[in-house]
Design an enzyme around this catalytic site. Sequence first.
Site, PDB file in Angstrom:
ATOM      1  CG  HIS A  13      -0.386   0.361   2.510  1.00 51.60           C
ATOM      2  ND1 HIS A  13      -0.041  -0.581   3.460  1.00 51.60           N
ATOM      3  CD2 HIS A  13      -0.094   1.566   3.062  1.00 51.60           C
ATOM      4  CE1 HIS A  13       0.427   0.040   4.531  1.00 51.60           C
ATOM      5  NE2 HIS A  13       0.420   1.336   4.322  1.00 51.60           N
ATOM      6  CG  ASP A  44      -0.065  -3.952   2.763  1.00 51.59           C
ATOM      7  OD1 ASP A  44       0.282  -3.447   1.669  1.00 51.59           O
ATOM      8  OD2 ASP A  44      -0.418  -3.276   3.732  1.00 51.59           O
ATOM      9  CB  SER A 122       3.174   1.804   6.115  1.00 49.57           C
ATOM     10  OG  SER A 122       1.967   1.976   6.804  1.00 49.57           O
TER      11      SER A 122
END
Length: 279
Positions: A13, A44, A122
């Site tokens: 992402h 992911d 992230s």
Amino acid sequence: IWDSDGHIVTNYHVIAGAYSAEVSLADNSRVFKARLVGAAPNKDLAVLKIDAPKRLLRPIRVGTSADLQVGQKAYAIGNPFGLDHSFTTGVIGGLGREFPSASGRPIKDAIQTDAAINPGNSGGPLLDSAARLIGVNTAIASLSGTYAGIGFAVPVDVVNEYVPKLIRDGRVDQPGLGIIFESVSTEIDGVVGILVNGVTRDGPAAKAGIQPSQADRRGGRIPGDLVVGIDGERVENPKQLYDALEGKQIGDVVAVTVLRNGQEITLNVTLEPLALMNE
């Protein structure tokens, strides 16, 4: 940094929809243009590659996640809110958690930690006390979208399984039925299941005879098959469908029960590798 060849691991992402990417090293002395090597949206994960001198590349030490225990120390590195090279500490607060991936498919066996994770963390590493990678920081549980004491990381055992395949093949084939379905449950004639809105052309579902929704002459919609079971187990929502297919391999035959014209029928579907779609 995954290896001395310049492979960089991050979240899918983080780079999804990007036209280009750059990687700066720890000392901020150089910025390198990166190219996408491969991605696994269902986990992911993504792998980039930079052409950097080997002397500048220090691959991370890779640990394991199967032997982690609740309460042990955990350390997160990332760039929360653009504050680069931030370091936070905490403990592993839970194991075997589940949260949705970028594709919507749940990531299982995730690591829960209270090491502060915020937007910008992230793709960064979650480390143990020996500075070994135990997970890739991915998500937070928060109504405000910022740190609330619960963060999640993709476990390193999954990372260690997927990254070499992404480096080698650019993708990780996922077995699926070849259907496009509603993201929520649908009820037809008092029966709850997953409505099939489309099927992949020449895909496994199409070959097995599963019927998608179709437009009628008045511009309305004729409902397609309603998936209500996999291998004898009832399924009423996408999560249960994902769970039923978890652990299946390409080439496996699954019995798919559908509601059609008020009758339940079972069709045998041979799972095939599929591109980015529901299943």
